[in-house]
Design a protein around this motif. Structure first.
Motif: not given
Lengths: 283, 283, 283, 283, 283, 283
Positions: A127, A189, A191, A210, A238-240, A259-260
């Motif tokens: 996304r 969260t 990151e 993240i 999660l990976i951005e 993920d993002r």
């Protein structure tokens, strides 16, 4: 039907007052008091955003709303968006402000949806996200438009998530930073940015939620993901990815099982959607 | 050195507060109190705008400004714009807001200057103008950036000049409208839109100061100017052309001996200039 | 029926809140809850102004408006202006604020109309104008009242027209100033003050739209006009006279074939019109 | 040296911003950046008020204050009030606002002191008071100016003293009203209006602190005072007279052994004091 | 039914906006648009306060109010306070703000009424009062809640009564201070603190309306009252006692024939009343 | 030294203006202009909070700060907190506001630290958290005070974390709600309330970050934790307990190997810390 945050009415009113600190001298001098109807029309294909704000303003200023569309709807060039009836002076006073709101927000929503669909074609789980690179003072409007377009809103502000970036890392080690943030609060969260696969590993081990892979080539992203997997950490974070990703390079990242993808351009390089307001004289 | 309007300090502060309604949790949790220096650098060629606002904010929040450039200066990619020293937490709090202000304003100024220079090459007397198609709430910032870029600001709002457009003409005859506006006040200029050469003549005869030729082809503009000249009115009025003129079609209008070309794109389709802020640890 | 600018509702509400930061202790302690009707009556002949603001406030606070007059109407002493029904506490809370608004605005409108009519009798084309010598914070109210009285509003603020006065001329030559202003923007009128006929000529030749003859005797005005005519410039500029002109000396200027007479006294020396609000107990 | 309440800085700044919503286009286009000095001079005899506000604004906008007078000082025509040095653009931006503040406040203070001195000559214990008939939004400025002139400020708002007037008496018996107010709070004075000597007696017996004799002739005031004395109540209450008292009739009341004379005209019919600001070019 | 001051709507709205600067992400993501009903219930015995504010907010945000109680009513644990119907998202947005307002205000009102009744049992003429020890920014809410509970509100602010305390007495003699205050204005009560019976006498002789006996033991209060009586001054002044009086020591003062007991704890040590809001799904 | 969020200066100033809408009449009438020093002293043992706000206000109003303590410091009764020098009128104007800020914030911080230490003795990993049950309009002040006391701040508002509570569960299944929230944004933590062990399991399986065990007995908490462990989910979620936990019952929960205990009482039932400000006359 989805819900979106509301822009406070006094902000919306302030947009109108900015456009008429001492009234609308053209209408006052030129137009006799009368009732009329006006129609706002799309002059290009677009994803509509800003309609809730337009309705709120029109109602506050005493206009009667007729047929209207919905935020998030897709419109073709030439389609009618909303119809309003009331004092000609009021419609003329609001015209430019209504179009500026709709234009900016629909411009953001349209591009966002287009890019989100590009990404989903490659990777249904991925996304795109908005960033904090919004117009000053318009954070909520810009984020709402991106939400309507289908993006993840990302942080709204510095108060709602921890993001440890390059400038923090000049001042503190990234793994130490993640630990301090973890001790700070459990409700936000965490990151952190990594420049190399090794850093990503270190940050994941320190407990980040993240990992932000900033300005990495697709190859480096693959390598980083592999290192995380090898250490049993891929499922824990999660990976951005971010950093100068454009419409052209988007799919090289979308396909990478990340993920993002955060895209500053969604809000820092906006092309307003083209709409017009036309008054029809009452018979 | 030229002067430009000042953005009220409380507006600038509100941009910072929008970005941190409950503080900057990352710095608070992660960064030990310390003094550091930060440098803002151009990451592309640009015309600088927004620096006065950046200086104002930095000083209000207690940072010491070091070497700095000037609004309106042209910078190459990689050049330093401003240097500031003070609390690391303050710099991190301001970082995104400062870049968002500089990015939007320099983006507008850079494109404005580029287009203004295109026009001047064709026609030294012609000038581009900004419109009221600004981001909502950012009228003064956007107009100031266009001024720095070299545009004529045009009307700031509905209160400072009369402009009779299509929607007014649905409700009142344009020549009658000009006469009423003339009777309204002597201190505000009167402009009216014409769709045909004949209308332009009628409006000029009614006493308008400026004729707006909206969505006319270059050929129609020539014809209209000729009709005005034939009636001895060309010297009595100024001519503005507008309506979907793009970078590509600009010169077809610039060469036509008109006075102003108004371009909504200057402010409704902004691509932020790219700048970065980098913190350097104090030794 | 003419249109006038609207005062933002939050300004009007702030007037009420200023008068009751901690409530209206008299009504709270003394008056049992009940519905009643109140009537506002003129206690002198007057030109009514401020009624739109009174209606707006009453409706916001939940009162029902009954029979009412119109802004701009002329009333004789003893005539009823507006009738309202609702909570006695609300009426008592608003009473003084409503009367202060109506009193100041009708005071300005009444004197303005009286003086405008004096001028028109002498010279049907001449018109009086308001100035920026308004009560601080009340620029829009005071200008609106003058508009209702029939004056030309003149500049609303420093942002909507160029006016080069004595203090500018200490710093820059007046003809040079006019040229710079002309280069600044095409959308704002340019006026410059002249102390002598020769200066007026120089300014007109530099391209000013309006010449301000400040503190000139009627004789000097005649001489200046003659010099402009001799140079073929009378028809190209408008002439405003100003500077300590009073009710007594007004006609000496009105008859001189000038265009505007600006009068600071319209707003800097206001005598409020006398009105009263009377509550009638519900049976 | 006496102390007076301070006007909040943000109110003062709002007066400047009202006068330049989009900057001061005259200075911006016309005046090269430079430092200069300006002097504000009295153009009539006056009691000075508003100087604290002028100093506050000048300092906020970065001007250096030179020699200056004091609020409450009496000045002759031609005397210098304050001298300031700094950016010519800043001085030109502030000029009209500074003069409007000083003009209104000194106008009120000058007339107040003149009338207070008239009264004191007749009756050293009597004092004039201001009312709530102030310009909307300017309650504190107007009251402060009256204080500087030497008046008793009377109630500032509906929140700080009980005053039972005609409109209350339509809804509740005055003696009952006084008792209810007495039960409401011990910390606010209670005043009630009387139309006849008998009512005054009834109100005094009910325990009011102050009796307001509204619209009574001097003869009726004498009669009322006599009735109160005869009932041993003159020393227990204070007496205020009000109602259309003018400069001409003031002394007929001042000599009557009353305590206060309230005068709406102090603030509802203000003639601004005449002052000017002159810029001197730096050599 | 009694009347109380109104909290300005924009303050109430600001409480909601503080709780959702970027919307209510839980409802937006989780709750489908739907209409529902919610009920606010007392979870302890309480005196209700804050209901007018709750109604105002609900109506502004478009909820329909059903059955509801009244400010000042006494409720048992489990009783329903108010019922509202409308958008589930709106109810969820307002929930916490409504409960925080009701909780704080009812907490204050409940304790105030309890203590006032304790005092009245001892001494029907005595009354407790609130102080200025309120939560910052909540002066009016806290005072209103105390009023609803039955306290005398005391001064609302520094602007509405004179109170000469220890810190003033370091700078000026108390009797001299009373005289100066008397000369300042006739419309505001004058209270002064006394540490000894002799000081109380001196202050009363100087003309104070109220004597504040701060931190005196009951014995010293008796002695002071006796000295005032012996000098014929008891009936001319009111007596307030204050200073660390708690629920436990309250009656030792209540029985002493004093007039007021001021209690900082009413507002500086608030225990919110416990209430809950429960949503019922529409069938 | 730790960092905490800053309260915007205009909020702090508004606290002062609330306390003096028309000035401080006591000082104005009574105290001659002079310079003095004032000292704020703890009148009880306390953890200091609000000092940054006090310093900010004092400096804004022109006072010179002398020796001062630090937010978070522990003080014994009688210790000096801060010393300031400047205009006596300014100190008197600020006195109550400064003490109200320090009193409330130190009251919250003191109790928070006391309870946090109780908890840590039982369970070094457990931490108490603040809630959104703050005084209306004081969210940031109250949260900051709790942070200074050592609590986890929890959500600041509805915008920064997802929390699915009873009222949401009336409208949507909790596991479905968790999934929708997960799809909403990746950058905000997701917490959901469970009433039973089974619900807790279901929520954990749906992917919540935090499980809120509301109003569970210690026994039920143990049972729930066991069920989560048995399903291998204890390490994947964090556990918060809440619901009417008091000082007395706190340790029964602290010892249960949970992560957070949220306590509404930290901010909804505040007892202000006792401090005083004493002026010392300049010799």
């Amino acid at each position: 039907m989805k819900m979106y945050p509301e822009i406070p009415l006094e902000r919306l009113i302030s947009f109108v007052e900015e456009d008429a600190p001492f009234g609308d001298i053209t209408s006052e001098y030129v137009v006799p008091p009368q009732t009329c109807t006006a129609v706002i029309t799309a002059r290009q294909d677009l994803v509509l955003a800003g309609l809730a704000e337009v309705v709120r303003l029109c109602e506050w200023y005493g206009l009667i709303i007729g047929k209207k569309s919905t935020d998030g709807a897709e419109h073709k060039k030439g389609e009618e968006i909303i119809r309003m009836t009331g004092s000609a002076h009021t419609i003329l006073l609001l015209e430019r402000t209504l179009l500026n709101i709709l234009g900016r927000m629909s411009g953001i929503a349209s591009r966002t949806r287009y890019l989100q669909q590009l990404v989903e074609t490659e990777n249904p789980r991925a996304r795109i996200c908005a960033t904090r690179k919004t117009a000053p003072g318009l954070r909520l409007l810009d984020k709402k438009a991106a939400l309507i377009g289908g993006a993840d809103p990302h942080r709204f502000s510095l108060s709602d998530a921890v993001l440890i970036k390059d400038n923090h890392r000049v001042l503190v080690q990234p793994d130490e930073a993640v630990k301090r943030a973890r001790a700070g609060s459990m409700y936000h969260t965490i990151e952190a940015e990594a420049d190399t696969a090794e850093e990503a590993l270190m940050i994941a081990q320190a407990g980040a939620d993240i990992i932000l892979l900033d300005n990495m080539s697709p190859g480096m992203v693959i390598e980083t993901r592999a290192l995380l997997s090898a250490n049993g950490l891929r499922e824990k974070v999660l990976i951005e990815v971010s950093g100068g990703i454009t419409e052209e390079t988007l799919n090289q990242y979308a396909c990478l099982n990340i993920d993002r993808i955060s895209l500053g351009l969604l809000t820092h390089s906006v092309r307003n959607a083209d709409l017009s307001l036309d008054i029809r004289k009452q018979d």
